[in-house]
Scaffold this motif. Structure first.
Motif, PDB file in Angstrom:
ATOM      1  N   SER A 109      39.688  37.990  48.420  1.00 56.99           N
ATOM      2  CA  SER A 109      39.330  38.656  47.394  1.00 56.99           C
ATOM      3  C   SER A 109      40.092  39.375  46.439  1.00 56.99           C
ATOM      4  O   SER A 109      41.625  39.582  47.002  1.00 56.99           O
ATOM      5  N   ASN A 110      40.757  38.818  44.927  1.00 55.85           N
ATOM      6  CA  ASN A 110      42.052  39.227  44.727  1.00 55.85           C
ATOM      7  C   ASN A 110      41.586  40.110  43.306  1.00 55.85           C
ATOM      8  O   ASN A 110      42.158  39.778  42.619  1.00 55.85           O
ATOM      9  N   LYS A 111      40.431  40.930  43.605  1.00 55.71           N
ATOM     10  CA  LYS A 111      40.140  41.704  42.382  1.00 55.71           C
ATOM     11  C   LYS A 111      40.209  43.024  42.803  1.00 55.71           C
ATOM     12  O   LYS A 111      39.904  42.904  44.380  1.00 55.71           O
ATOM     13  N   MET A 112      40.312  43.964  42.629  1.00 62.42           N
ATOM     14  CA  MET A 112      40.549  45.607  42.812  1.00 62.42           C
ATOM     15  C   MET A 112      40.125  46.064  42.399  1.00 62.42           C
ATOM     16  O   MET A 112      39.853  46.189  41.149  1.00 62.42           O
ATOM     17  N   SER A 113      39.412  47.473  43.170  1.00 70.26           N
ATOM     18  CA  SER A 113      38.057  48.143  41.586  1.00 70.26           C
ATOM     19  C   SER A 113      38.340  49.604  42.299  1.00 70.26           C
ATOM     20  O   SER A 113      38.429  50.270  43.675  1.00 70.26           O
ATOM     21  N   TYR A 114      39.010  50.764  41.136  1.00 71.42           N
ATOM     22  CA  TYR A 114      38.745  51.967  41.524  1.00 71.42           C
ATOM     23  C   TYR A 114      38.556  53.150  40.214  1.00 71.42           C
ATOM     24  O   TYR A 114      39.143  52.670  39.135  1.00 71.42           O
ATOM     25  N   LYS A 115      37.501  53.711  40.577  1.00 72.54           N
ATOM     26  CA  LYS A 115      37.191  55.158  39.704  1.00 72.54           C
ATOM     27  C   LYS A 115      36.323  53.925  38.326  1.00 72.54           C
ATOM     28  O   LYS A 115      36.773  54.458  36.864  1.00 72.54           O
ATOM     29  N   GLY A 116      36.458  53.247  38.219  1.00 75.45           N
ATOM     30  CA  GLY A 116      35.546  52.106  36.836  1.00 75.45           C
ATOM     31  C   GLY A 116      36.573  51.472  36.126  1.00 75.45           C
ATOM     32  O   GLY A 116      36.619  50.413  35.819  1.00 75.45           O
ATOM     33  N   TYR A 117      38.121  51.012  37.535  1.00 77.39           N
ATOM     34  CA  TYR A 117      39.132  49.965  36.794  1.00 77.39           C
ATOM     35  C   TYR A 117      39.411  49.444  37.344  1.00 77.39           C
ATOM     36  O   TYR A 117      39.014  49.176  38.957  1.00 77.39           O
ATOM     37  N   LEU A 118      39.143  47.576  37.358  1.00 77.13           N
ATOM     38  CA  LEU A 118      39.162  46.623  37.391  1.00 77.13           C
ATOM     39  C   LEU A 118      40.557  46.224  37.450  1.00 77.13           C
ATOM     40  O   LEU A 118      41.212  46.648  36.366  1.00 77.13           O
ATOM     41  N   ALA A 119      40.841  46.078  38.621  1.00 78.84           N
ATOM     42  CA  ALA A 119      42.747  44.767  38.483  1.00 78.84           C
ATOM     43  C   ALA A 119      42.637  43.823  39.237  1.00 78.84           C
ATOM     44  O   ALA A 119      41.949  42.882  40.658  1.00 78.84           O
ATOM     45  N   ARG A 120      42.995  42.688  38.235  1.00 75.83           N
ATOM     46  CA  ARG A 120      43.433  41.157  39.319  1.00 75.83           C
ATOM     47  C   ARG A 120      44.899  41.731  40.405  1.00 75.83           C
ATOM     48  O   ARG A 120      45.945  41.622  39.654  1.00 75.83           O
ATOM     49  N   ILE A 121      44.550  40.594  41.538  1.00 74.77           N
ATOM     50  CA  ILE A 121      46.009  40.646  42.203  1.00 74.77           C
ATOM     51  C   ILE A 121      46.553  39.355  42.872  1.00 74.77           C
ATOM     52  O   ILE A 121      45.569  38.148  42.536  1.00 74.77           O
ATOM     53  N   GLU A 122      47.970  39.215  42.110  1.00 70.35           N
ATOM     54  CA  GLU A 122      48.428  37.841  42.687  1.00 70.35           C
ATOM     55  C   GLU A 122      49.842  37.987  43.447  1.00 70.35           C
ATOM     56  O   GLU A 122      50.187  39.119  43.886  1.00 70.35           O
ATOM     57  N   TYR A 123      50.366  37.022  44.022  1.00 71.58           N
ATOM     58  CA  TYR A 123      51.187  37.230  44.128  1.00 71.58           C
ATOM     59  C   TYR A 123      52.854  36.717  43.774  1.00 71.58           C
ATOM     60  O   TYR A 123      52.249  35.379  43.277  1.00 71.58           O
ATOM     61  N   ASP A 124      53.550  36.480  44.025  1.00 68.39           N
ATOM     62  CA  ASP A 124      55.010  36.474  43.648  1.00 68.39           C
ATOM     63  C   ASP A 124      55.664  35.731  44.926  1.00 68.39           C
ATOM     64  O   ASP A 124      56.357  36.054  45.224  1.00 68.39           O
ATOM     65  N   ASP A 125      55.855  34.133  44.674  1.00 69.55           N
ATOM     66  CA  ASP A 125      56.116  33.898  45.815  1.00 69.55           C
ATOM     67  C   ASP A 125      57.221  34.008  45.801  1.00 69.55           C
ATOM     68  O   ASP A 125      58.543  34.611  47.125  1.00 69.55           O
ATOM     69  N   LYS A 126      58.230  34.533  44.659  1.00 67.56           N
ATOM     70  CA  LYS A 126      59.342  34.319  44.642  1.00 67.56           C
ATOM     71  C   LYS A 126      60.266  35.659  45.056  1.00 67.56           C
ATOM     72  O   LYS A 126      61.363  35.497  45.893  1.00 67.56           O
ATOM     73  N   ASP A 127      59.678  36.944  44.362  1.00 66.59           N
ATOM     74  CA  ASP A 127      59.763  37.585  44.925  1.00 66.59           C
ATOM     75  C   ASP A 127      59.364  38.369  45.884  1.00 66.59           C
ATOM     76  O   ASP A 127      59.663  39.306  46.529  1.00 66.59           O
ATOM     77  N   GLY A 128      58.898  38.027  47.246  1.00 64.65           N
ATOM     78  CA  GLY A 128      57.888  38.227  47.496  1.00 64.65           C
ATOM     79  C   GLY A 128      56.520  39.734  47.948  1.00 64.65           C
ATOM     80  O   GLY A 128      56.929  40.232  48.906  1.00 64.65           O
ATOM     81  N   ILE A 129      56.451  39.710  46.751  1.00 63.25           N
ATOM     82  CA  ILE A 129      55.122  40.650  46.336  1.00 63.25           C
ATOM     83  C   ILE A 129      54.108  40.326  46.712  1.00 63.25           C
ATOM     84  O   ILE A 129      54.157  39.331  45.000  1.00 63.25           O
ATOM     85  N   LEU A 130      53.313  41.580  46.101  1.00 64.39           N
ATOM     86  CA  LEU A 130      51.827  40.885  45.473  1.00 64.39           C
ATOM     87  C   LEU A 130      51.327  42.043  44.272  1.00 64.39           C
ATOM     88  O   LEU A 130      52.879  43.130  44.460  1.00 64.39           O
ATOM     89  N   PHE A 131      51.160  41.547  43.224  1.00 62.50           N
ATOM     90  CA  PHE A 131      51.396  42.773  41.560  1.00 62.50           C
ATOM     91  C   PHE A 131      50.291  42.981  41.295  1.00 62.50           C
ATOM     92  O   PHE A 131      48.876  41.810  41.325  1.00 62.50           O
ATOM     93  N   GLY A 132      49.382  43.476  40.608  1.00 67.46           N
ATOM     94  CA  GLY A 132      48.171  43.443  40.035  1.00 67.46           C
ATOM     95  C   GLY A 132      48.598  44.336  38.013  1.00 67.46           C
ATOM     96  O   GLY A 132      49.564  44.795  37.779  1.00 67.46           O
ATOM     97  N   LYS A 133      47.651  43.653  37.775  1.00 66.92           N
ATOM     98  CA  LYS A 133      48.014  44.093  36.686  1.00 66.92           C
ATOM     99  C   LYS A 133      46.149  44.992  36.252  1.00 66.92           C
ATOM    100  O   LYS A 133      45.390  44.390  36.397  1.00 66.92           O
TER     101      LYS A 133
END
Length: 78
Positions: A2-26
């Motif tokens: 899954s590319n989604k996370m949830s916590y305390k009723g909040y949701l975030a979509r997760i993506e990968y930045d290949d250039k920086d080698g990091i996972l990020f979400g908003k």
């Protein structure tokens, strides 16, 4: 996986930045632009929880109602 996370009723979509080698979400559905990042899933989960907790704390301190991800459901498009 899954590319989604949830916590305390909040949701975030997760993506990968290949250039920086990091996972990020908003946080989805939150106009305040709350984001987080990490280099692995374990740290990303912790960063997500920290971002949500800090967002709620800041909203409480300034007397602002924290936004949630639309009634708990967010539609993600690819």
């Amino acid at each position: 996986m899954s590319n989604k996370m949830s916590y305390k009723g909040y949701l975030a979509r997760i993506e990968y930045d290949d250039k920086d080698g990091i996972l990020f979400g908003k946080l989805a559905g939150v106009r305040d632009g709350v984001g987080f990042h990490a280099c692995n899933i374990k740290d990303l989960s912790a960063a997500f929880h920290e971002a949500v907790d800090e967002y709620i704390e800041v909203c409480n301190k300034i007397g602002k109602e924290s936004q949630k991800s639309y009634s708990g459901r967010v539609m993600f498009s690819d």
